[in-house]
Write a protein that holds these residues in place. Structure first.
Motif, PDB file in Angstrom:
ATOM      1  N   PRO A  50     -17.567 -53.118   1.906  1.00  0.00           N
ATOM      2  CA  PRO A  50     -17.170 -53.868   0.710  1.00  0.00           C
ATOM      3  C   PRO A  50     -15.767 -53.528   0.230  1.00  0.00           C
ATOM      4  O   PRO A  50     -15.042 -54.402  -0.266  1.00  0.00           O
ATOM      5  CB  PRO A  50     -18.215 -53.464  -0.327  1.00  0.00           C
ATOM      6  N   CYS A  51     -15.355 -52.281   0.408  1.00  0.00           N
ATOM      7  CA  CYS A  51     -14.022 -51.869  -0.060  1.00  0.00           C
ATOM      8  C   CYS A  51     -12.903 -52.565   0.712  1.00  0.00           C
ATOM      9  O   CYS A  51     -11.767 -52.600   0.251  1.00  0.00           O
ATOM     10  CB  CYS A  51     -13.858 -50.365   0.089  1.00  0.00           C
ATOM     11  N   ASN A  52     -13.218 -53.062   1.904  1.00  0.00           N
ATOM     12  CA  ASN A  52     -12.195 -53.672   2.761  1.00  0.00           C
ATOM     13  C   ASN A  52     -12.376 -55.178   2.915  1.00  0.00           C
ATOM     14  O   ASN A  52     -11.611 -55.807   3.654  1.00  0.00           O
ATOM     15  CB  ASN A  52     -12.240 -53.049   4.162  1.00  0.00           C
ATOM     16  N   GLY A  82     -17.915 -48.738   6.447  1.00  0.00           N
ATOM     17  CA  GLY A  82     -18.193 -48.811   5.008  1.00  0.00           C
ATOM     18  C   GLY A  82     -18.856 -47.518   4.570  1.00  0.00           C
ATOM     19  O   GLY A  82     -20.019 -47.256   4.898  1.00  0.00           O
ATOM     20  N   GLU A  83     -18.133 -46.755   3.805  1.00  0.00           N
ATOM     21  CA  GLU A  83     -18.571 -45.410   3.429  1.00  0.00           C
ATOM     22  C   GLU A  83     -19.966 -45.409   2.803  1.00  0.00           C
ATOM     23  O   GLU A  83     -20.769 -44.512   3.049  1.00  0.00           O
ATOM     24  CB  GLU A  83     -17.554 -44.845   2.435  1.00  0.00           C
ATOM     25  N   THR A  84     -20.220 -46.418   1.981  1.00  0.00           N
ATOM     26  CA  THR A  84     -21.484 -46.400   1.242  1.00  0.00           C
ATOM     27  C   THR A  84     -22.639 -46.983   2.044  1.00  0.00           C
ATOM     28  O   THR A  84     -23.786 -46.861   1.637  1.00  0.00           O
ATOM     29  CB  THR A  84     -21.368 -47.233  -0.048  1.00  0.00           C
ATOM     30  N   GLN A  85     -22.343 -47.628   3.159  1.00  0.00           N
ATOM     31  CA  GLN A  85     -23.404 -48.352   3.849  1.00  0.00           C
ATOM     32  C   GLN A  85     -23.912 -47.671   5.114  1.00  0.00           C
ATOM     33  O   GLN A  85     -25.105 -47.683   5.380  1.00  0.00           O
ATOM     34  CB  GLN A  85     -22.923 -49.774   4.207  1.00  0.00           C
ATOM     35  N   GLY A 118      -8.628 -49.170   4.146  1.00  0.00           N
ATOM     36  CA  GLY A 118      -8.877 -48.898   2.730  1.00  0.00           C
ATOM     37  C   GLY A 118      -9.956 -47.844   2.583  1.00  0.00           C
ATOM     38  O   GLY A 118      -9.673 -46.686   2.300  1.00  0.00           O
ATOM     39  N   CYS A 119     -11.208 -48.256   2.820  1.00  0.00           N
ATOM     40  CA  CYS A 119     -12.334 -47.343   2.634  1.00  0.00           C
ATOM     41  C   CYS A 119     -12.112 -46.073   3.468  1.00  0.00           C
ATOM     42  O   CYS A 119     -11.503 -46.115   4.543  1.00  0.00           O
ATOM     43  CB  CYS A 119     -13.634 -48.047   3.018  1.00  0.00           C
ATOM     44  N   ASP A 120     -12.658 -44.991   2.969  1.00  0.00           N
ATOM     45  CA  ASP A 120     -12.293 -43.627   3.372  1.00  0.00           C
ATOM     46  C   ASP A 120     -11.818 -43.395   4.804  1.00  0.00           C
ATOM     47  O   ASP A 120     -10.741 -42.847   5.029  1.00  0.00           O
ATOM     48  CB  ASP A 120     -13.485 -42.692   3.151  1.00  0.00           C
ATOM     49  N   LYS A 121     -12.653 -43.743   5.786  1.00  0.00           N
ATOM     50  CA  LYS A 121     -12.339 -43.345   7.162  1.00  0.00           C
ATOM     51  C   LYS A 121     -11.418 -44.338   7.853  1.00  0.00           C
ATOM     52  O   LYS A 121     -10.956 -44.070   8.972  1.00  0.00           O
ATOM     53  CB  LYS A 121     -13.634 -43.237   7.990  1.00  0.00           C
ATOM     54  N   GLY A 190     -11.385 -54.077  -3.547  1.00  0.00           N
ATOM     55  CA  GLY A 190     -10.678 -52.801  -3.454  1.00  0.00           C
ATOM     56  C   GLY A 190     -11.601 -51.622  -3.208  1.00  0.00           C
ATOM     57  O   GLY A 190     -12.825 -51.746  -3.237  1.00  0.00           O
ATOM     58  N   HIS A 191     -10.978 -50.482  -2.951  1.00  0.00           N
ATOM     59  CA  HIS A 191     -11.758 -49.273  -2.679  1.00  0.00           C
ATOM     60  C   HIS A 191     -11.946 -48.470  -3.960  1.00  0.00           C
ATOM     61  O   HIS A 191     -11.471 -48.863  -5.039  1.00  0.00           O
ATOM     62  CB  HIS A 191     -11.105 -48.441  -1.568  1.00  0.00           C
ATOM     63  N   CYS A 192     -12.611 -47.341  -3.858  1.00  0.00           N
ATOM     64  CA  CYS A 192     -12.944 -46.523  -5.025  1.00  0.00           C
ATOM     65  C   CYS A 192     -11.695 -46.222  -5.855  1.00  0.00           C
ATOM     66  O   CYS A 192     -10.616 -45.960  -5.310  1.00  0.00           O
ATOM     67  CB  CYS A 192     -13.585 -45.212  -4.587  1.00  0.00           C
ATOM     68  N   ASN A 193     -11.895 -46.240  -7.164  1.00  0.00           N
ATOM     69  CA  ASN A 193     -10.745 -46.141  -8.074  1.00  0.00           C
ATOM     70  C   ASN A 193     -10.445 -44.725  -8.538  1.00  0.00           C
ATOM     71  O   ASN A 193      -9.595 -44.508  -9.387  1.00  0.00           O
ATOM     72  CB  ASN A 193     -10.971 -47.047  -9.288  1.00  0.00           C
ATOM     73  N   THR A 197     -11.243 -40.046  -1.343  1.00  0.00           N
ATOM     74  CA  THR A 197     -10.618 -40.010  -0.022  1.00  0.00           C
ATOM     75  C   THR A 197      -9.810 -41.273   0.267  1.00  0.00           C
ATOM     76  O   THR A 197      -8.729 -41.204   0.866  1.00  0.00           O
ATOM     77  CB  THR A 197     -11.690 -39.797   1.056  1.00  0.00           C
ATOM     78  N   ALA A 198     -10.298 -42.428  -0.147  1.00  0.00           N
ATOM     79  CA  ALA A 198      -9.571 -43.668   0.144  1.00  0.00           C
ATOM     80  C   ALA A 198      -8.206 -43.663  -0.544  1.00  0.00           C
ATOM     81  O   ALA A 198      -7.169 -43.917   0.088  1.00  0.00           O
ATOM     82  CB  ALA A 198     -10.395 -44.873  -0.288  1.00  0.00           C
ATOM     83  N   SER A 199      -8.196 -43.363  -1.849  1.00  0.00           N
ATOM     84  CA  SER A 199      -6.913 -43.307  -2.575  1.00  0.00           C
ATOM     85  C   SER A 199      -6.024 -42.241  -1.960  1.00  0.00           C
ATOM     86  O   SER A 199      -4.818 -42.450  -1.745  1.00  0.00           O
ATOM     87  CB  SER A 199      -7.146 -42.972  -4.051  1.00  0.00           C
TER      88      SER A 199
HETATM   89 FE1  FES Z   1     -15.171 -47.234   0.061  1.00  0.00          FE
HETATM   90 FE2  FES Z   1     -15.282 -45.247  -1.813  1.00  0.00          FE
HETATM   91  S1  FES Z   1     -16.905 -46.319  -0.848  1.00  0.00           S
HETATM   92  S2  FES Z   1     -13.598 -46.090  -0.825  1.00  0.00           S
END
Ligand code: FES
Length: 571
Positions: A50-52, A82-85, A118-121, A190-193, A197-199
């Motif tokens: 979702p972040c991407n 997707g980090e959360t999935q 975007g998302c972490d990895k 967008g990714h986590c605010n 790790t993404a930021s």
């Molecule tokens: Fe994607 Fe945090 S879950 S950046």
């Protein structure tokens, strides 16, 4: 046909191979397409990341820029994480994503690449791939989401999930209320605010020099992101003309700047593993100790969750990344170049802090020393890390008795047991979570505190683990203990009641058990049973070849570069 383009190896000539390569691409591209620079857009957009998901829109702006500069944009969907999935942890596939991206860039008629992550990895994987294939490359970070609010209060992605979860367990927040925050937290694209790790990796990529300066941290819905994506597409064509590939400008100095930036923004501990892996691909000798040495004395200037109070859109309006770098300009390597061919420090003159509460001036730092501390000692012979900025100051020197969990499952089963022999001075130890033990090295080191202690108001304890920690998490957590338990580290031999000494100032993590007694101990059955032993597939390959955290948890056969040459003639 420009013979100097790599893609001419596919498209130039009159033989049947060139015919096939050209003919199948004629699906609406300009007639002279084969003469132009071929720019891949490595896109990690996915509905399951979702972040991407918005990167498809960003890719369109990149395409427009590539066309405008005379190139041919070619969208290349790559493995998305997707980090959360994804289960058990996205990190299990970071190396796969890097490998697949590297191979597809090499295998195709590509002259340069725009990397959309975007998302972490995703940004680390793309950077590892770009380093190993060594084609001209520029990163466009997808940007953070805007801040969501619940009952007038801002919600930090991840951090407020951890916090609220603890509040529910402590009985201070009702489950209904907790559920209601869910729809408010994720405000849009967008990714986590938080400074997760993404930021962090977006900013670190810019500090390395792989992003057009000033772009990282631009919120995903901000129109300036699309404008910068357009510019990056145009710029990629220039990069190809100049032949500026990553190994031509990424140096030890680039990583020095990344480490300074990581400390100044209070970035994620995951950046340590990722930077070590990227450096390994480039043949740059970066070690854990460099993080401590370079980061020492770097002040924390960014007041963002999880170490502070604000979120990424506040950071952007407060002046953004270049404003932070300007404050620590004297600590940066002035010779380290960016993809533009100019040094990073050349972009700092116009930067300005607009909100000194969010980005603090150097004279009034949030903390004087924000670097990640590298610990060694009898419990971590090859190192462990702790992020003092996210820890409780009173626990940075601590002696406590171990309460040991042999696996994540063991932790979940017993952490809230009213009979668990634990108090606030105990040291929680979790093992079997390193790269081999629990493939992917999950983000579990910030283990939950025992419910009975939470109910008594305890909010932090010393925790020691061979796994990772989410960049959005906080607490006095010693993580990445190396060697991990499953690779024969002493963490495997700790028993309940052993004394553990943590002294962050002295950079020590010790198990107060004599070497003789330790030599007599064997790994207990529950611990050994918890180690992964996959039968087949990627996980088997991963366990057999993954390196320890101090080497970036890359696969041993992926360290280094193969360059852009295709090894054999096709067809
Ligand atoms: Fe994607 Fe945090 S879950 S950046």
């Amino acid at each position: 046909m420009s013979a100097s383009l790599r893609s001419a190896q596919w498209y130039a000539g009159a033989d049947h191979n060139a015919y096939i390569h050209r003919a199948w691409m004629r699906r609406g591209v300009p007639g002279d397409f084969a003469d132009r620079p071929q720019i891949a857009i490595a896109n990690t957009a996915s509905d399951l990341t979702p972040c991407n998901a918005h990167l498809t829109e960003v890719a369109q702006s990149v395409k427009n820029g590539v066309y405008e500069a005379g190139g041919i944009p070619l969208e290349l969907p790559v493995v998305s994480l997707g980090e959360t999935q994804v289960r058990p942890t996205a990190m299990l596939w970071r190396n796969m994503a890097a490998l697949a991206t590297e191979e597809m860039l090499r295998a195709n008629p590509i002259d340069g690449v725009v990397l959309l992550g975007g998302c972490d990895k995703t940004i680390p994987a793309l950077l590892m791939a770009a380093a190993s294939v060594d084609l001209p490359a520029v990163v466009v970070p997808g940007g953070p989401m805007l801040t969501g609010h619940f009952r007038g209060l801002p919600l930090g992605c991840g951090t407020d999930v951890w916090r609220s979860t603890e509040e529910v367990r402590a009985g201070r927040l009702g489950e209904e209320e907790f559920r209601r925050t869910e729809s408010a937290m994720i405000r849009g694209k967008g990714h986590c605010n938080t400074m997760g790790t993404a930021s962090t990796m977006a900013l670190v990529a810019e500090a390395l020099g792989m992003v057009l300066p000033g772009l990282a941290g631009t919120p995903a819905p901000d129109a300036r992101l699309l404008a910068a994506a357009h510019e990056s597409g145009r710029f990629a064509v220039e990069l190809v003309a100049e032949g500026r590939a990553p190994t031509s400008f990424l140096t030890t100095g680039s990583f020095h700047n990344a480490i300074v930036a990581l400390a100044a923004v209070g970035g994620s501990t995951n950046a340590v593993v990722h930077l070590l892996a990227i450096a390994g691909r480039l043949g740059i000798d970066l070690t854990l100790d460099d993080f401590d040495r370079v980061g020492a004395g770097v002040p924390l200037l960014v007041n963002l969750l999880p170490a502070g109070a604000f979120l990424m859109d506040d950071f952007h309006r407060a002046g953004g990344f270049l404003a932070v770098l300007r404050e620590v300009r004297d600590l940066l390597d002035p010779t380290a170049l960016t993809i533009t061919g100019r040094p990073l420090v050349a972009y700092l003159d116009d930067a300005q802090i607009w909100d000194p509460v969010v980005i603090t001036p150097r004279e009034t730092p949030l903390q004087p020393n924000a670097g990640i501390a590298v610990l060694r000692g009898s419990l971590a012979p090859r190192g462990a890390i702790v992020k003092p900025a996210a820890a409780s100051p009173h626990l940075l020197k601590h002696r406590g008795r171990a309460v040991v969990f042999s696996s994540i499952e063991d932790l979940r089963a017993r952490i809230d047991d009213p009979d668990l022999d634990v108090d606030e001075d105990s040291v929680l130890v979790l093992r079997g979570c390193g790269p081999k033990g629990y493939p992917g090295m999950p983000e579990v080191s910030n283990m939950p505190l025992p419910r009975k202690l939470l109910e008594r108001g305890v909010r932090d304890m010393v925790r020691v683990c061979d796994g990772r920690m989410s960049g959005t998490a906080y607490g006095t957590v010693v993580l990445h203990v190396t060697p991990e338990a499953a690779a024969g580290g002493p963490l495997a031999l700790v028993r309940d009641g052993d004394w553990i000494d943590l002294d962050v100032r002295a950079r020590r993590l010790d198990l107060d058990v004599s070497a003789d007694e330790l030599a007599d101990r064997t790994v207990d059955e529950a611990t050994a049973r918890g180690y992964a032993n996959p039968r087949r597939g990627w996980e088997r390959l991963y366990v057999d070849h993954v390196l320890q955290a101090d080497a970036g948890a890359d696969l041993d056969f992926l360290v280094g570069s193969s360059g852009a040459e295709v090894s054999r003639e096709s067809h």
